[in-house]
Motif scaffolding. Structure first.
Motif, PDB file in Angstrom:
ATOM      1  N   ARG A 152       0.702  -1.133   0.087  1.00  0.00           N
ATOM      2  CA  ARG A 152      -0.046  -0.132  -0.066  1.00  0.00           C
ATOM      3  C   ARG A 152       1.115   1.440   0.149  1.00  0.00           C
ATOM      4  N   ALA A 153       1.900   1.099   0.746  1.00  0.00           N
ATOM      5  CA  ALA A 153       2.937   2.294   0.668  1.00  0.00           C
ATOM      6  C   ALA A 153       3.821   2.462  -0.512  1.00  0.00           C
ATOM      7  N   LEU A 154       3.868   1.248  -1.279  1.00  0.00           N
ATOM      8  CA  LEU A 154       4.792   1.533  -2.318  1.00  0.00           C
ATOM      9  C   LEU A 154       4.205   1.647  -3.562  1.00  0.00           C
ATOM     10  N   VAL A 155       2.988   1.411  -3.681  1.00  0.00           N
ATOM     11  CA  VAL A 155       2.289   1.230  -4.919  1.00  0.00           C
ATOM     12  C   VAL A 155       2.189   2.636  -5.657  1.00  0.00           C
ATOM     13  N   PHE A 156       2.476   3.847  -4.970  1.00  0.00           N
ATOM     14  CA  PHE A 156       2.348   5.080  -5.631  1.00  0.00           C
ATOM     15  C   PHE A 156       3.659   5.540  -5.783  1.00  0.00           C
ATOM     16  N   GLU A 157       4.853   4.846  -5.563  1.00  0.00           N
ATOM     17  CA  GLU A 157       6.217   5.068  -5.677  1.00  0.00           C
ATOM     18  C   GLU A 157       6.534   6.389  -4.981  1.00  0.00           C
ATOM     19  N   PRO A 158       6.434   6.147  -3.936  1.00  0.00           N
ATOM     20  CA  PRO A 158       6.593   7.519  -2.945  1.00  0.00           C
ATOM     21  C   PRO A 158       8.349   7.877  -2.920  1.00  0.00           C
ATOM     22  N   ALA A 159       8.472   9.099  -2.839  1.00  0.00           N
ATOM     23  CA  ALA A 159      10.001   9.725  -2.951  1.00  0.00           C
ATOM     24  C   ALA A 159      10.506   9.122  -1.445  1.00  0.00           C
ATOM     25  N   LEU A 160       9.776   9.231  -0.452  1.00  0.00           N
ATOM     26  CA  LEU A 160      10.295   8.935   0.890  1.00  0.00           C
ATOM     27  C   LEU A 160       9.241   7.758   1.256  1.00  0.00           C
ATOM     28  N   LEU A 161      10.122   6.831   2.183  1.00  0.00           N
ATOM     29  CA  LEU A 161       9.346   5.525   2.752  1.00  0.00           C
ATOM     30  C   LEU A 161       9.772   5.774   4.091  1.00  0.00           C
ATOM     31  N   LEU A 162       8.459   5.916   5.024  1.00  0.00           N
ATOM     32  CA  LEU A 162       8.579   5.899   6.651  1.00  0.00           C
ATOM     33  C   LEU A 162       8.285   4.706   7.159  1.00  0.00           C
ATOM     34  N   LEU A 163       9.345   3.909   7.738  1.00  0.00           N
ATOM     35  CA  LEU A 163       8.970   2.594   8.286  1.00  0.00           C
ATOM     36  C   LEU A 163       9.061   2.693  10.017  1.00  0.00           C
ATOM     37  N   ASP A 164       7.970   2.481  10.524  1.00  0.00           N
ATOM     38  CA  ASP A 164       8.241   2.518  12.008  1.00  0.00           C
ATOM     39  C   ASP A 164       8.179   0.922  12.708  1.00  0.00           C
ATOM     40  N   GLU A 165       9.378   0.407  13.046  1.00  0.00           N
ATOM     41  CA  GLU A 165       9.385  -0.611  13.361  1.00  0.00           C
ATOM     42  C   GLU A 165       8.634  -1.787  12.802  1.00  0.00           C
ATOM     43  N   PRO A 166       8.596  -1.779  11.426  1.00  0.00           N
ATOM     44  CA  PRO A 166       7.639  -2.618  10.597  1.00  0.00           C
ATOM     45  C   PRO A 166       7.880  -4.050  10.714  1.00  0.00           C
ATOM     46  N   THR A 167       8.840  -4.493  11.312  1.00  0.00           N
ATOM     47  CA  THR A 167       8.902  -6.167  11.244  1.00  0.00           C
ATOM     48  C   THR A 167       9.240  -6.420  12.575  1.00  0.00           C
ATOM     49  N   ALA A 168       8.705  -5.505  13.625  1.00  0.00           N
ATOM     50  CA  ALA A 168       8.840  -6.137  15.183  1.00  0.00           C
ATOM     51  C   ALA A 168       8.084  -7.118  15.493  1.00  0.00           C
ATOM     52  N   SER A 169       6.899  -7.155  14.869  1.00  0.00           N
ATOM     53  CA  SER A 169       6.036  -8.500  15.414  1.00  0.00           C
ATOM     54  C   SER A 169       5.931  -9.511  14.194  1.00  0.00           C
ATOM     55  N   GLN A 183      14.764  -3.447   0.159  1.00  0.00           N
ATOM     56  CA  GLN A 183      16.280  -3.278  -0.341  1.00  0.00           C
ATOM     57  C   GLN A 183      15.999  -3.107  -1.846  1.00  0.00           C
ATOM     58  N   THR A 184      15.120  -4.027  -2.385  1.00  0.00           N
ATOM     59  CA  THR A 184      14.827  -3.979  -3.813  1.00  0.00           C
ATOM     60  C   THR A 184      14.564  -2.477  -4.461  1.00  0.00           C
ATOM     61  N   ILE A 185      13.572  -2.042  -3.862  1.00  0.00           N
ATOM     62  CA  ILE A 185      12.775  -0.756  -3.901  1.00  0.00           C
ATOM     63  C   ILE A 185      13.995   0.367  -3.945  1.00  0.00           C
ATOM     64  N   HIS A 186      14.684  -0.057  -2.570  1.00  0.00           N
ATOM     65  CA  HIS A 186      15.688   1.236  -2.628  1.00  0.00           C
ATOM     66  C   HIS A 186      16.537   1.261  -3.763  1.00  0.00           C
ATOM     67  N   GLN A 187      16.978   0.116  -4.125  1.00  0.00           N
ATOM     68  CA  GLN A 187      18.225  -0.104  -5.291  1.00  0.00           C
ATOM     69  C   GLN A 187      17.683   0.292  -6.529  1.00  0.00           C
ATOM     70  N   GLU A 188      16.366  -0.190  -6.731  1.00  0.00           N
ATOM     71  CA  GLU A 188      15.802  -0.047  -8.192  1.00  0.00           C
ATOM     72  C   GLU A 188      15.080   1.225  -8.265  1.00  0.00           C
ATOM     73  N   ARG A 189      14.569   1.868  -7.375  1.00  0.00           N
ATOM     74  CA  ARG A 189      13.787   3.307  -7.494  1.00  0.00           C
ATOM     75  C   ARG A 189      14.561   4.512  -6.645  1.00  0.00           C
ATOM     76  N   GLN A 190      15.662   4.112  -6.201  1.00  0.00           N
ATOM     77  CA  GLN A 190      16.651   5.172  -5.220  1.00  0.00           C
ATOM     78  C   GLN A 190      15.655   5.922  -4.343  1.00  0.00           C
ATOM     79  N   THR A 191      14.527   5.250  -3.856  1.00  0.00           N
ATOM     80  CA  THR A 191      13.708   5.638  -2.623  1.00  0.00           C
ATOM     81  C   THR A 191      14.441   5.960  -1.616  1.00  0.00           C
ATOM     82  N   THR A 192      14.111   7.153  -0.965  1.00  0.00           N
ATOM     83  CA  THR A 192      14.859   7.539   0.269  1.00  0.00           C
ATOM     84  C   THR A 192      14.040   6.859   1.408  1.00  0.00           C
ATOM     85  N   ILE A 193      14.961   5.991   2.521  1.00  0.00           N
ATOM     86  CA  ILE A 193      14.066   5.218   3.350  1.00  0.00           C
ATOM     87  C   ILE A 193      14.485   5.662   4.818  1.00  0.00           C
TER      88      ILE A 193
END
Ligand SMILES: Nc1ncnc2c1ncn2[C@@H]1O[C@H](COP(=O)(O)OP(=O)(O)OP(=O)(O)O)[C@@H](O)[C@H]1O
Ligand SMILES: [Mg+2]
Length: 246
Positions: A152-169, A183-193
């Protein structure tokens, strides 16, 4: 200024200041880990950047656009907020199908109807959830819901991706899918994370730079390798060695 920067930031609740910084800067296209003890102000930092909360003072420079946060109107903030994807620790799913949950952001952004289906299915493929596109999102397991939140966060190709403990549980299987996708998104789209995590090995694995938030201040920011191997401040030394009582 093509960076993401916060200047003169002060966030208080009542008498208590929970986050302050003269300047915090993030380079475009980099992957940042945000670590620090519980209650230090990490989520507050992400919520302020995502325009979900207003600080007492602060200017946000969003890749060339300057916003005075304290006086910002909803209307003025919206076009900037729509360039950011945000994934919380426990995402709320809309009571609709998986497909519709992911499509919603594109519909809000008035994307061409014909373009929506392939974009949603691509995002669901990425997180290995395409086969459950028609399932109701409120019936998903925690790990599945978190992957849908990422789609849902990636589908619109955001310039900035904010992740708040996304894998904690999440379990190791879902963590590995989640990490691979970002990692793929960061490498392919140069998204700031910007990713908050309490999992220090995860920050080491994924982030290029790390920030240490302690008692409402950014105490240290450095390349990941030196951040962990040569922490400058005694507080970060204690934190990375597990000596800090949080
Ligand atoms: N709406 C609020 N009202 C009052 N205090 C708040 C509010 N939101 C956050 N705080 C306080 O601000 C401080 C920072 O909270 P924040 O959620 O940013 O911490 P955190 O670093 O994300 O912690 P954790 O690792 O436990 O998630 C905490 O002491 C918290 O109690
Ligand atoms: Mg938090």
């Amino acid at each position: 200024m093509k960076r993401l920067e916060l200047h003169n930031l002060k966030v208080s609740y009542g008498q208590r200041t929970v986050l302050q910084a003269e300047r915090i800067a993030f380079e475009r296209g980099r992957f940042y880990g945000v670590v620090g003890p519980s209650g230090s102000g990490k989520s507050t930092l992400l919520r302020i950047i995502n325009l979900l909360e207003k600080p007492q003072t602060g200017t946000l420079h969003f890749f060339g656009t300057e916003l005075d946060l304290a006086s910002l109107s909803y209307q003025k903030g919206l076009p900037i907020q729509r360039q950011m994807g945000y994934v919380a620790q426990k995402p709320a799913m809309f009571q609709a199908t998986v497909f519709d949950n992911v499509a919603l952001g594109l519909r809000y952004r008035k994307r061409d109807k014909k373009a929506i289906r392939p974009l949603v299915m691509d995002a669901l493929e990425l997180v290995e959830m395409a086969s459950l596109a028609n399932q109701r999102a409120d019936t998903l397991s925690g790990g599945e819901a978190q992957r849908v939140a990422l789609a849902r966060a990636l589908v619109f190709e955001p310039a900035l991706l904010l992740l708040d403990e996304p894998t904690a549980s999440l379990d190791p299987y879902n963590i590995s899918i989640f990490e691979r996708v970002i990692q793929t998104i960061h490498q392919e789209r140069q998204t700031t994370i910007l990713m908050i995590t309490h999992n220090l090995p995860q920050a080491r694995r994924l982030a290029e730079s790390c920030l240490f938030v302690y008692q409402g201040e950014i105490v240290e920011q450095a390349e990941t390798e030196s951040f962990f191997n040569r922490p400058a401040s005694p507080m970060l030394q204690d934190f990375v060695l597990g000596r800090m009582i949080c």
